[in-house]
Each structure stands twice: as C-alpha cells, then as structure tokens.
Design a protein around this motif. Structure first.
Motif, PDB file in Angstrom:
ATOM      1  N   PRO A  16      34.961  32.121   3.616  1.00  0.00           N
ATOM      2  CA  PRO A  16      36.233  31.858   4.313  1.00  0.00           C
ATOM      3  C   PRO A  16      36.387  32.695   5.587  1.00  0.00           C
ATOM      4  O   PRO A  16      36.948  32.216   6.579  1.00  0.00           O
ATOM      5  N   ILE A  17      35.886  33.931   5.552  1.00  0.00           N
ATOM      6  CA  ILE A  17      35.977  34.778   6.744  1.00  0.00           C
ATOM      7  C   ILE A  17      35.040  34.266   7.827  1.00  0.00           C
ATOM      8  O   ILE A  17      35.359  34.308   9.020  1.00  0.00           O
ATOM      9  N   LEU A  18      33.875  33.773   7.428  1.00  0.00           N
ATOM     10  CA  LEU A  18      32.953  33.184   8.402  1.00  0.00           C
ATOM     11  C   LEU A  18      33.584  31.957   9.046  1.00  0.00           C
ATOM     12  O   LEU A  18      33.387  31.701  10.243  1.00  0.00           O
ATOM     13  N   ILE A  19      34.335  31.210   8.257  1.00  0.00           N
ATOM     14  CA  ILE A  19      35.064  30.060   8.802  1.00  0.00           C
ATOM     15  C   ILE A  19      36.099  30.533   9.816  1.00  0.00           C
ATOM     16  O   ILE A  19      36.272  29.926  10.884  1.00  0.00           O
ATOM     17  N   GLN A  20      36.784  31.632   9.519  1.00  0.00           N
ATOM     18  CA  GLN A  20      37.769  32.174  10.465  1.00  0.00           C
ATOM     19  C   GLN A  20      37.114  32.554  11.783  1.00  0.00           C
ATOM     20  O   GLN A  20      37.660  32.289  12.868  1.00  0.00           O
ATOM     21  N   HIS A  21      35.939  33.182  11.705  1.00  0.00           N
ATOM     22  CA  HIS A  21      35.225  33.553  12.929  1.00  0.00           C
ATOM     23  C   HIS A  21      34.903  32.316  13.766  1.00  0.00           C
ATOM     24  O   HIS A  21      35.015  32.335  14.996  1.00  0.00           O
ATOM     25  N   ARG A  22      34.500  31.251  13.112  1.00  0.00           N
ATOM     26  CA  ARG A  22      34.159  30.024  13.824  1.00  0.00           C
ATOM     27  C   ARG A  22      35.414  29.422  14.457  1.00  0.00           C
ATOM     28  O   ARG A  22      35.379  28.950  15.596  1.00  0.00           O
ATOM     29  N   ILE A  23      36.502  29.441  13.716  1.00  0.00           N
ATOM     30  CA  ILE A  23      37.779  28.931  14.245  1.00  0.00           C
ATOM     31  C   ILE A  23      38.185  29.715  15.491  1.00  0.00           C
ATOM     32  O   ILE A  23      38.588  29.145  16.507  1.00  0.00           O
ATOM     33  N   ASP A  24      38.080  31.039  15.401  1.00  0.00           N
ATOM     34  CA  ASP A  24      38.463  31.894  16.525  1.00  0.00           C
ATOM     35  C   ASP A  24      37.574  31.641  17.744  1.00  0.00           C
ATOM     36  O   ASP A  24      38.057  31.629  18.887  1.00  0.00           O
ATOM     37  N   SER A  25      36.290  31.454  17.501  1.00  0.00           N
ATOM     38  CA  SER A  25      35.361  31.241  18.615  1.00  0.00           C
ATOM     39  C   SER A  25      35.652  29.939  19.351  1.00  0.00           C
ATOM     40  O   SER A  25      35.343  29.801  20.536  1.00  0.00           O
ATOM     41  N   LEU A  26      36.257  28.992  18.637  1.00  0.00           N
ATOM     42  CA  LEU A  26      36.603  27.702  19.238  1.00  0.00           C
ATOM     43  C   LEU A  26      38.018  27.680  19.805  1.00  0.00           C
ATOM     44  O   LEU A  26      38.454  26.674  20.373  1.00  0.00           O
ATOM     45  N   GLY A  27      38.732  28.793  19.628  1.00  0.00           N
ATOM     46  CA  GLY A  27      40.084  28.890  20.159  1.00  0.00           C
ATOM     47  C   GLY A  27      41.088  28.023  19.433  1.00  0.00           C
ATOM     48  O   GLY A  27      42.102  27.613  20.008  1.00  0.00           O
ATOM     49  N   LEU A  28      40.834  27.755  18.151  1.00  0.00           N
ATOM     50  CA  LEU A  28      41.739  26.918  17.360  1.00  0.00           C
ATOM     51  C   LEU A  28      42.835  27.775  16.735  1.00  0.00           C
ATOM     52  O   LEU A  28      42.586  28.910  16.317  1.00  0.00           O
ATOM     53  N   GLU A  29      44.033  27.232  16.672  1.00  0.00           N
ATOM     54  CA  GLU A  29      45.189  27.989  16.195  1.00  0.00           C
ATOM     55  C   GLU A  29      45.360  27.845  14.688  1.00  0.00           C
ATOM     56  O   GLU A  29      46.303  27.215  14.199  1.00  0.00           O
ATOM     57  N   TYR A  30      44.435  28.418  13.942  1.00  0.00           N
ATOM     58  CA  TYR A  30      44.498  28.394  12.479  1.00  0.00           C
ATOM     59  C   TYR A  30      44.192  29.791  11.948  1.00  0.00           C
ATOM     60  O   TYR A  30      43.363  30.509  12.504  1.00  0.00           O
ATOM     61  N   ARG A  31      44.865  30.123  10.847  1.00  0.00           N
ATOM     62  CA  ARG A  31      44.606  31.404  10.173  1.00  0.00           C
ATOM     63  C   ARG A  31      44.186  31.145   8.742  1.00  0.00           C
ATOM     64  O   ARG A  31      44.869  30.449   7.995  1.00  0.00           O
ATOM     65  N   VAL A  32      43.045  31.706   8.372  1.00  0.00           N
ATOM     66  CA  VAL A  32      42.496  31.528   7.025  1.00  0.00           C
ATOM     67  C   VAL A  32      43.129  32.518   6.049  1.00  0.00           C
ATOM     68  O   VAL A  32      43.287  33.703   6.362  1.00  0.00           O
ATOM     69  N   ILE A  33      43.494  32.020   4.885  1.00  0.00           N
ATOM     70  CA  ILE A  33      43.966  32.867   3.786  1.00  0.00           C
ATOM     71  C   ILE A  33      42.937  32.766   2.659  1.00  0.00           C
ATOM     72  O   ILE A  33      42.708  31.677   2.132  1.00  0.00           O
ATOM     73  N   ASN A  34      42.313  33.867   2.312  1.00  0.00           N
ATOM     74  CA  ASN A  34      41.335  33.872   1.221  1.00  0.00           C
ATOM     75  C   ASN A  34      42.027  34.276  -0.070  1.00  0.00           C
ATOM     76  O   ASN A  34      42.351  35.441  -0.290  1.00  0.00           O
ATOM     77  N   ALA A  35      42.265  33.295  -0.933  1.00  0.00           N
ATOM     78  CA  ALA A  35      42.917  33.544  -2.229  1.00  0.00           C
ATOM     79  C   ALA A  35      41.913  33.362  -3.351  1.00  0.00           C
ATOM     80  O   ALA A  35      42.242  32.825  -4.409  1.00  0.00           O
ATOM     81  N   GLY A  36      40.682  33.811  -3.117  1.00  0.00           N
ATOM     82  CA  GLY A  36      39.670  33.754  -4.166  1.00  0.00           C
ATOM     83  C   GLY A  36      39.852  34.876  -5.165  1.00  0.00           C
ATOM     84  O   GLY A  36      40.201  35.998  -4.802  1.00  0.00           O
TER      85      GLY A  36
END
Length: 216
Positions: free
Chosen positions: A58-78
């Motif tokens: 999930p954190i790797l997904i957040q990094h990818r989102i940030d690199s693309l400038g997308l306005e999303y925040r990942v919450i890891n509830a694992g």
C-alpha cells in the motif's frame, strides 16, 4: 519547514516564525484532508508482515500516486492474522467519510485454517454490503486469493472461486490473484514461504495497480 531560531531573533521574530509555522502546518493538514482516500483493508499481506515501515505494497502504491501528482491518500488498515470473520467485525471502525476506494484483501487465513467456505463467502459478502451501505459512492476492489492444496483439491478450487463469483455478483472490481508471480517463488518470499519480501511486495503493488490505476 520554518525553523524557530530561539534566542536569536527576539520575541517578535520568534512569534512571527511560529505563526508562519502554524499556517504551514494547517495548510498541509488541510491539503491532506482534502485528498480522496483509498482504504486497504486486509491481513498481514497488506500490513507488510516482516518488513520495515514503508515497504508494504500500500505504501508503494502511495509513492506511485504521489509521483503522478494524483490527489489520493492511502490508508493501510492491514492487521496480521485477520480472518474474514474478524475483519467483518473490524471494518465498520475504519470506514470513514472521504474514502472513495476500498480494497478488501482477506480470506487467505481462512483458507489456510480450513474455515468452512460458506463462512468465508458470507463474511466477504457482509463486508461488501457494509461498504455499499456506509459509502455508497465508493468503488470496491476485491483481492482474489489462492491457497496450497493442503485442504484437498475440492476445497482449494471452491475457495479460489469465491472471489470472482462475488465480484461478478456484486459488480465490483477484482484483482484476479493478489500474489500473481510471487506465490511459490522462494526468492520473492520470506523464510515462511507465505509473506512477500521487499521485491515481492513490488510485484504485488504492480498487480494491484493494474486494477486500481485506471480508477484513479
């Protein structure tokens, strides 16, 4: 970040810097709150068991989102050890306003423990229902799972089919197999043979992104 030079700029300078710092902090918090949220709700695979903070997919997904400038925040509830039964009881606590996508990654522990398949299916259904009721505008992604044939071929096959059948029934998105190209490959799994290594998590992130990416 504004630095406070205590004792060097006098009270007026200190107060000004403190006010600037507060404004910056409030702006960052407001910016973070305004982002849409992606909830990853799962077990140890989502939590990143055996890894350092920041290495779970999930954190790797957040990094990818940030690199693309997308306005999303990942919450890891694992949560390590989570089953569909315990997940069903916990889900309501983590659903909150602003969540636009929910990824449900549960079932592996059920399969490894031989939980009756109708219970697993019922619990997953209940979680989908809960999201649809509480967050009717949210998209749902179901992470498909497979297990070793320890419980017999019939159990294994029926277990695997739970996920695509539920996804089709409820018209939600499906990751066909979360651990595709990772499961069963020693170099990509920790010594327990179950939990992905850092490199394995990168592949899992790719598997997730294939379904999640187009939704963003």
């Amino acid at each position: 970040m504004t630095l406070l030079l205590l004792g060097c700029g006098g009270k007026t300078s200190e107060k000004k810097n403190q006010e600037e710092s507060n404004v910056e902090t409030e702006t960052k918090a407001s910016s973070s709150d305004s982002k849409k949220k992606i909830l990853f709700f799962g077990d140890s695979l989502t939590a990143g068991y055996g890894l350092e903070m920041g290495e779970a997919f999930p954190i790797l997904i957040q990094h990818r989102i940030d690199s693309l400038g997308l306005e999303y925040r990942v919450i890891n509830a694992g949560l390590s050890g989570e089953t569909t039964a315990s997940g069903k009881n916990r889900l309501d606590w983590v659903l909150e306003d602003g969540i636009s996508i929910v990824i449900i990654e549960l079932g592996a522990n059920d399969g490894l423990r031989g939980v009756p398949l109708n219970e697993t299916e019922s619990n997953l259904q209940a979680m989908v229902d809960m999201v649809q009721e509480k967050l009717p505008e949210a998209e749902i992604i179901l992470a498909g799972m497979k297990i070793p044939p320890n419980m017999g071929l019939e159990y294994t096959s029926r277990f695997e089919n739970i996920f695509p059948e539920l996804a089709e029934k409820e018209n939600v998105y499906l990751i066909p197999f979360l651990l595709e190209n990772v499961a069963g490959i020693p170099d990509l799994n920790q010594s327990d043979g179950i939990h992905p290594t850092v490199e394995g998590q990168k592949i899992v992130a790719d598997n997730v992104w294939e379904v999640l990416g187009p939704l963003l």
